[in-house]
Motif scaffolding. Sequence first.
Motif, short mmCIF file in Angstrom:
data_model
loop_
_atom_site.label_atom_id
_atom_site.label_comp_id
_atom_site.label_asym_id
_atom_site.label_seq_id
_atom_site.Cartn_x
_atom_site.Cartn_y
_atom_site.Cartn_z
N LEU A 1 82.42 49.13 -12.49
CA LEU A 1 82.28 47.80 -11.89
C LEU A 1 82.49 47.95 -10.39
O LEU A 1 83.51 48.51 -9.96
CB LEU A 1 83.30 46.82 -12.46
N VAL A 2 81.53 47.49 -9.61
CA VAL A 2 81.59 47.64 -8.16
C VAL A 2 81.57 46.26 -7.50
O VAL A 2 80.76 45.40 -7.85
CB VAL A 2 80.40 48.46 -7.63
N VAL A 3 82.49 46.06 -6.55
CA VAL A 3 82.49 44.85 -5.73
C VAL A 3 82.40 45.30 -4.28
O VAL A 3 83.29 45.98 -3.76
CB VAL A 3 83.76 44.01 -5.95
N GLU A 4 81.30 44.95 -3.62
CA GLU A 4 81.04 45.36 -2.24
C GLU A 4 81.23 44.16 -1.32
O GLU A 4 80.54 43.16 -1.47
CB GLU A 4 79.63 45.92 -2.11
N SER A 5 82.14 44.29 -0.37
CA SER A 5 82.42 43.20 0.57
C SER A 5 81.99 43.64 1.96
O SER A 5 82.50 44.62 2.51
CB SER A 5 83.92 42.86 0.56
N TYR A 6 81.03 42.91 2.53
CA TYR A 6 80.48 43.25 3.84
C TYR A 6 81.25 42.48 4.91
O TYR A 6 81.50 41.28 4.79
CB TYR A 6 78.99 42.94 3.87
N THR A 7 81.62 43.19 5.96
CA THR A 7 82.54 42.65 6.95
C THR A 7 81.82 41.93 8.09
O THR A 7 80.60 42.06 8.27
CB THR A 7 83.41 43.76 7.56
N ALA A 8 82.60 41.23 8.90
CA ALA A 8 82.07 40.54 10.08
C ALA A 8 81.44 41.52 11.07
O ALA A 8 80.65 41.11 11.93
CB ALA A 8 83.18 39.74 10.76
N ASN A 9 81.75 42.81 10.95
CA ASN A 9 81.18 43.80 11.86
C ASN A 9 79.66 43.93 11.72
O ASN A 9 79.01 44.48 12.61
CB ASN A 9 81.83 45.17 11.64
N VAL A 10 79.09 43.46 10.62
CA VAL A 10 77.63 43.49 10.52
C VAL A 10 77.00 42.57 11.55
O VAL A 10 75.79 42.66 11.82
CB VAL A 10 77.14 43.14 9.10
#
Length: 237
Positions: free
Chosen positions: A216-225
């Motif tokens: 199970l994978v949870v990917e959280s993309y940061t404000a740095n994008v």
Amino acid sequence: MHRKRHLSASITRAGIVALPLLYSLTATAREPADPHWVDDPYSRMKAMAMLQSLNADLLSHPSATLTLERWCGTHHLARDAKVVARVVKGADKPLPEGAREQLAIGMDEPVRYRQVQLVCGGLVLSEADNWYVPSRLSEAMNQELDHSDTPFGKVVQALHFRRQTLAAELLWSPLPAGWDAGTPLPPATRHPLDIPAHVLQHRALLVSGDNHPFSLVVESYTANVLAMPSALLSPTP
């Protein structure tokens, strides 16, 4: 990590992907990128369009690493637009609620945790939480995961796995609810736009070729994008 993405994931206001950029934009690459956004309607519309565009790219391409690398280069987040994976040693998180059912395992089945950051030019662009079932991997795979920074997808590629997207959601909307039905945008201020630490999140299962879920994978993309140089953030006169 290579994966098969599905465009049917539940993102609200998906139509914003098609928003045209209303102004020509110029920039010079510099590092570190300047994350400053002014709180005004233009910035809010642009931020929403960019988040939806990134989300669509992630969902429609098999590799998050390569997608972020292209994003990093296109938006001048770093001089050297190369994304590297960095395992966070000693990190630990409990299994999310319902994860054992999703992984089809009993309450006593051991589960291991691995956290990886995808980094471009010193900027952490995403943080991936990965809970996996070691009994469904080979001993060699488990050893490599325990003792190296090799990406998870590369380690387990012999399982001929597929990715099943469970959810994809914006964690932050620059625009108010109902903006597309006439709700007015907040008035412009002289303050920076308040962007939270994480702006986008994907959740998925990895399923082996013999139809056994093993991760199970949870990917959280940061404000740095969104941390591109300031010259990219304002319309040219």
